[in-house]
Design a protein around this motif. Structure first.
Motif, PDB file in Angstrom:
ATOM      1  N   THR A  11      27.841  50.898  42.508  1.00  0.00           N
ATOM      2  CA  THR A  11      27.315  50.631  41.166  1.00  0.00           C
ATOM      3  C   THR A  11      26.087  49.734  41.173  1.00  0.00           C
ATOM      4  OG1 THR A  11      28.735  48.695  40.850  1.00  0.00           O
ATOM      5  CG2 THR A  11      29.608  50.838  40.140  1.00  0.00           C
ATOM      6  N   HIS A  12      25.794  49.079  42.285  1.00  0.00           N
ATOM      7  CA  HIS A  12      24.702  48.114  42.387  1.00  0.00           C
ATOM      8  C   HIS A  12      24.864  46.987  41.371  1.00  0.00           C
ATOM      9  CE1 HIS A  12      22.655  50.725  45.168  1.00  0.00           C
ATOM     10  NE2 HIS A  12      22.778  51.719  44.314  1.00  0.00           N
ATOM     11  N   ASN A  13      26.113  46.620  41.090  1.00  0.00           N
ATOM     12  CA  ASN A  13      26.397  45.580  40.118  1.00  0.00           C
ATOM     13  C   ASN A  13      27.485  44.675  40.694  1.00  0.00           C
ATOM     14  OD1 ASN A  13      26.949  43.975  37.915  1.00  0.00           O
ATOM     15  ND2 ASN A  13      26.887  45.666  36.446  1.00  0.00           N
ATOM     16  N   LEU A  14      27.131  43.442  40.995  1.00  0.00           N
ATOM     17  CA  LEU A  14      28.058  42.495  41.601  1.00  0.00           C
ATOM     18  C   LEU A  14      29.185  42.119  40.647  1.00  0.00           C
ATOM     19  CD1 LEU A  14      28.723  40.737  44.047  1.00  0.00           C
ATOM     20  CD2 LEU A  14      27.241  38.977  43.085  1.00  0.00           C
ATOM     21  N   ALA A  15      28.897  42.096  39.357  1.00  0.00           N
ATOM     22  CA  ALA A  15      29.929  41.728  38.378  1.00  0.00           C
ATOM     23  C   ALA A  15      31.102  42.691  38.412  1.00  0.00           C
ATOM     24  CB  ALA A  15      29.321  41.677  36.979  1.00  0.00           C
ATOM     25  N   TYR A  16      30.836  43.992  38.590  1.00  0.00           N
ATOM     26  CA  TYR A  16      31.923  44.960  38.681  1.00  0.00           C
ATOM     27  C   TYR A  16      32.789  44.696  39.917  1.00  0.00           C
ATOM     28  CZ  TYR A  16      29.567  47.788  35.113  1.00  0.00           C
ATOM     29  OH  TYR A  16      28.992  48.239  33.962  1.00  0.00           O
ATOM     30  N   GLY A  17      32.154  44.325  41.007  1.00  0.00           N
ATOM     31  CA  GLY A  17      32.902  44.005  42.225  1.00  0.00           C
ATOM     32  C   GLY A  17      33.756  42.768  42.059  1.00  0.00           C
ATOM     33  N   VAL A  18      33.234  41.761  41.361  1.00  0.00           N
ATOM     34  CA  VAL A  18      33.998  40.535  41.124  1.00  0.00           C
ATOM     35  C   VAL A  18      35.209  40.828  40.247  1.00  0.00           C
ATOM     36  CG1 VAL A  18      33.924  38.270  40.011  1.00  0.00           C
ATOM     37  CG2 VAL A  18      32.044  38.985  41.463  1.00  0.00           C
ATOM     38  N   VAL A  19      35.010  41.582  39.179  1.00  0.00           N
ATOM     39  CA  VAL A  19      36.126  41.929  38.290  1.00  0.00           C
ATOM     40  C   VAL A  19      37.176  42.745  39.039  1.00  0.00           C
ATOM     41  CG1 VAL A  19      36.765  43.266  36.239  1.00  0.00           C
ATOM     42  CG2 VAL A  19      34.773  41.759  36.184  1.00  0.00           C
ATOM     43  N   ALA A  20      36.740  43.681  39.851  1.00  0.00           N
ATOM     44  CA  ALA A  20      37.686  44.482  40.640  1.00  0.00           C
ATOM     45  C   ALA A  20      38.449  43.606  41.639  1.00  0.00           C
ATOM     46  CB  ALA A  20      36.958  45.594  41.377  1.00  0.00           C
ATOM     47  N   GLY A  21      37.758  42.665  42.266  1.00  0.00           N
ATOM     48  CA  GLY A  21      38.419  41.762  43.210  1.00  0.00           C
ATOM     49  C   GLY A  21      39.459  40.892  42.541  1.00  0.00           C
ATOM     50  N   ILE A  22      39.144  40.396  41.352  1.00  0.00           N
ATOM     51  CA  ILE A  22      40.109  39.579  40.618  1.00  0.00           C
ATOM     52  C   ILE A  22      41.315  40.418  40.218  1.00  0.00           C
ATOM     53  CG2 ILE A  22      40.473  38.328  38.442  1.00  0.00           C
ATOM     54  CD1 ILE A  22      37.566  37.339  38.730  1.00  0.00           C
ATOM     55  N   GLY A  23      41.066  41.631  39.776  1.00  0.00           N
ATOM     56  CA  GLY A  23      42.172  42.511  39.394  1.00  0.00           C
ATOM     57  C   GLY A  23      43.076  42.858  40.563  1.00  0.00           C
ATOM     58  N   ILE A  24      42.469  43.180  41.688  1.00  0.00           N
ATOM     59  CA  ILE A  24      43.264  43.510  42.880  1.00  0.00           C
ATOM     60  C   ILE A  24      44.053  42.294  43.352  1.00  0.00           C
ATOM     61  CG2 ILE A  24      43.102  44.164  45.319  1.00  0.00           C
ATOM     62  CD1 ILE A  24      40.699  45.932  44.500  1.00  0.00           C
ATOM     63  N   SER A  25      43.440  41.119  43.337  1.00  0.00           N
ATOM     64  CA  SER A  25      44.143  39.892  43.741  1.00  0.00           C
ATOM     65  C   SER A  25      45.309  39.593  42.817  1.00  0.00           C
ATOM     66  CB  SER A  25      43.179  38.710  43.745  1.00  0.00           C
ATOM     67  OG  SER A  25      42.188  38.885  44.713  1.00  0.00           O
ATOM     68  N   ALA A  26      45.121  39.809  41.515  1.00  0.00           N
ATOM     69  CA  ALA A  26      46.210  39.574  40.568  1.00  0.00           C
ATOM     70  C   ALA A  26      47.369  40.532  40.816  1.00  0.00           C
ATOM     71  CB  ALA A  26      45.694  39.727  39.138  1.00  0.00           C
ATOM     72  N   LEU A  27      47.076  41.774  41.124  1.00  0.00           N
ATOM     73  CA  LEU A  27      48.146  42.737  41.414  1.00  0.00           C
ATOM     74  C   LEU A  27      48.913  42.362  42.679  1.00  0.00           C
ATOM     75  CD1 LEU A  27      46.416  46.111  40.539  1.00  0.00           C
ATOM     76  CD2 LEU A  27      48.278  44.995  39.299  1.00  0.00           C
ATOM     77  N   ILE A  28      48.205  41.956  43.708  1.00  0.00           N
ATOM     78  CA  ILE A  28      48.862  41.553  44.963  1.00  0.00           C
ATOM     79  C   ILE A  28      49.710  40.313  44.736  1.00  0.00           C
ATOM     80  CG2 ILE A  28      48.436  40.652  47.286  1.00  0.00           C
ATOM     81  CD1 ILE A  28      45.985  42.541  47.381  1.00  0.00           C
ATOM     82  N   PHE A  29      49.176  39.355  43.973  1.00  0.00           N
ATOM     83  CA  PHE A  29      49.900  38.129  43.672  1.00  0.00           C
ATOM     84  C   PHE A  29      51.181  38.431  42.893  1.00  0.00           C
ATOM     85  CE2 PHE A  29      50.549  34.277  41.092  1.00  0.00           C
ATOM     86  CZ  PHE A  29      50.648  33.347  42.103  1.00  0.00           C
TER      87      PHE A  29
END
Length: 85
Positions: A11-29
């Motif tokens: 996507t060439h958008n760092l914000a999308y990657g940050v949001v995805a990382g937070i979402g994935i971390s929350a699911l793992i947690f």
């Protein structure tokens, strides 16, 4: 980490990657909370009975920040109800 990198690159958008990382971390947690186990032992010594509870698994309490984690409260309550006499 690979998923977040793929999202940023595609996507060439760092914000999308940050949001995805937070979402994935929350699911793992949250997934780690599923495996909370407890057991109780009754120890009798000199005509006194002591009940010892042993809880295994990841518990999270953020009471200092006044954040209540509902899943942790439900897990602890279910263990207490199970071994309450």
């Amino acid at each position: 980490m690979l998923a977040t990198m793929a999202i940023v690159v595609s996507t060439h958008n760092l914000a999308y990657g940050v949001v995805a990382g937070i979402g994935i971390s929350a699911l793992i947690f949250a997934w780690k909370f599923v495996d909370v186990r407890g057991e109780a032992h009754l120890i009798e010594q000199d005509s006194e009975s002591i009940r010892v509870f042993r809880i295994e698994g990841q518990l999270y309490f953020a009471s200092a920040a006044h954040i209540w984690d509902h899943s942790a409260m439900v897990a602890v309550k279910s263990v207490m109800d199970k071994y309450d006499t």
